[in-house]
Design a protein around this motif. Structure first.
Motif, PDB file in Angstrom:
ATOM      1  N   GLU A 291       0.828  -1.208   0.000  1.00  0.00           N
ATOM      2  CA  GLU A 291       0.000   0.000   0.000  1.00  0.00           C
ATOM      3  C   GLU A 291       0.861   1.257   0.000  1.00  0.00           C
ATOM      4  O   GLU A 291       0.560   2.240  -0.683  1.00  0.00           O
ATOM      5  N   SER A 292       1.955   1.223   0.761  1.00  0.00           N
ATOM      6  CA  SER A 292       2.870   2.371   0.809  1.00  0.00           C
ATOM      7  C   SER A 292       3.530   2.600  -0.534  1.00  0.00           C
ATOM      8  O   SER A 292       3.671   3.741  -0.994  1.00  0.00           O
ATOM      9  N   LYS A 295       1.012   4.189  -2.909  1.00  0.00           N
ATOM     10  CA  LYS A 295       0.800   5.606  -2.614  1.00  0.00           C
ATOM     11  C   LYS A 295       1.974   6.451  -3.108  1.00  0.00           C
ATOM     12  O   LYS A 295       1.786   7.537  -3.654  1.00  0.00           O
ATOM     13  N   THR A 296       3.188   5.926  -2.932  1.00  0.00           N
ATOM     14  CA  THR A 296       4.380   6.642  -3.405  1.00  0.00           C
ATOM     15  C   THR A 296       4.374   6.762  -4.928  1.00  0.00           C
ATOM     16  O   THR A 296       4.675   7.822  -5.485  1.00  0.00           O
ATOM     17  N   LYS A 298       1.756   6.705  -6.859  1.00  0.00           N
ATOM     18  CA  LYS A 298       0.678   7.622  -7.237  1.00  0.00           C
ATOM     19  C   LYS A 298       1.124   9.070  -7.093  1.00  0.00           C
ATOM     20  O   LYS A 298       0.867   9.901  -7.965  1.00  0.00           O
ATOM     21  N   ARG A 299       1.815   9.384  -5.984  1.00  0.00           N
ATOM     22  CA  ARG A 299       2.307  10.755  -5.780  1.00  0.00           C
ATOM     23  C   ARG A 299       3.304  11.155  -6.857  1.00  0.00           C
ATOM     24  O   ARG A 299       3.289  12.293  -7.349  1.00  0.00           O
TER      25      ARG A 299
END
Length: 312
Positions: A291-292, A295-296, A298-299
């Motif tokens: 998940e981390s 998210k990274t 995606k950013r």
């Protein structure tokens, strides 16, 4: 010399408690937000100002300053010290104000003895004496930010670096002086009484700033003034006194934070999070990692869409 000098911030709270720890009484620093003589006058009794600016590292020294004139005779009549070591210019600038106002304020036993000891020295030797003062260096370094990654005492600046420099302006013997340890002598900017100082120093600062490109905005100006709490008590302004006491409390907290690095704390926090994820079992740790990563990623994609390039 038994140790190096670390970088300190141009911050009113740092400078105020630095000089207090050196034994100076009833003096504080106030950050000025505008180049307005009225704002400087509103700070109360002003002893001088400390100016921080980006130093042009490729610039060669000239026999004549770009503004004002060298006053070589003043080098022996006032306290002026050559800067002989990197990172000491902030403390050197504030001492340039304080040691020239000895008759107007209480600078404390240690600084008075230092001034008397170096009174007959040439500016270069005064600078060496200041750089080798264990007391002044230790107090200065106690306000440096803690960094577990960078040894600031060993790094040498190059022409490609952004280097910042502190200098002082003050009225001495009815003259406005610019005290810069990198210059060969004090720079006189003409007649200036203590009362005229706000009106005389602001145009000098404005001319200096105008020599930079309009895009350069990294300047900082601190006024060395009489403790504002004293005036509040004298006129019975309890609201102003409470505000000043609250400001002091915030400064103390910020200075305490500067003395600590939190790498160890963050490391232990991450270990604790990992332990909790592992305790949950059923692939919770692996799911959290994935998940981390998502998210990274995606950013990063969002930043690319916005035209922002991540550095390696």
């Amino acid at each position: 010399m038994s140790g190096g000098w670390n970088t300190i911030e141009s911050d009113a709270g740092v400078f105020t408690y630095l000089i207090e720890n050196l034994g100076v009484k009833d003096v504080q620093f106030e950050e000025l937000m505008t180049l307005d003589p009225d704002e400087l006058r509103q700070a109360g009794k002003v002893y001088g100002v400390i100016f921080l600016f980006k130093y042009p590292t490729g610039e060669t020294r000239s026999d004549t300053p770009k503004d004002g004139s060298f006053d070589y005779d003043a080098s022996t009549n006032i306290f002026f010290a050559a800067q002989t070591i990197q990172n000491a210019c902030g403390t050197q600038a504030l001492l340039s104000v304080l040691l020239n106002k000895d008759g107007e304020l209480e600078i404390g036993k240690e600084l008075r003895e230092f001034k008397e000891f170096t009174g007959e020295f040439p500016s270069e030797l005064r600078g060496e004496a200041l750089s080798n003062s264990d007391l002044i260096r230790e107090v200065h370094n106690s306000f440096a930010r803690s960094s577990p990654f960078v040894d600031e005492t060993q790094r040498v600046a190059t022409e490609d670096d952004d280097v910042y420099h502190f200098i002082a302006y003050t009225s001495i013997n009815n003259k406005l002086y610019e005290l810069d340890g990198l210059q060969p002598a004090p720079i006189s900017h003409g007649a200036c009484s203590v009362d005229e100082f706000p009106d005389k120093v602001i145009p000098v600062l404005q001319r200096r700033i105008e020599r930079y490109p309009a895009t350069e905005i990294r300047f900082n100006l601190l006024a060395c003034v009489r403790d504002l709490r004293l005036h509040a008590r004298e006129i019975g302004d309890m609201e102003a006194l409470e505000a000043e006491e609250h400001k002091r409390t915030e400064w103390q907290w910020e200075n305490a934070l500067r003395r600590h690095n939190f790498v160890g704390f963050v490391g232990e926090l991450l270990k604790g999070v990992v332990r909790e994820k592992l305790k949950q079992g059923d692939g919770a740790y692996e799911k959290w990692v994935e998940e981390s990563k998502a998210k990274t990623k995606k950013r990063s994609e969002e930043r690319r869409k916005q035209g922002v390039v991540d550095e390696d």
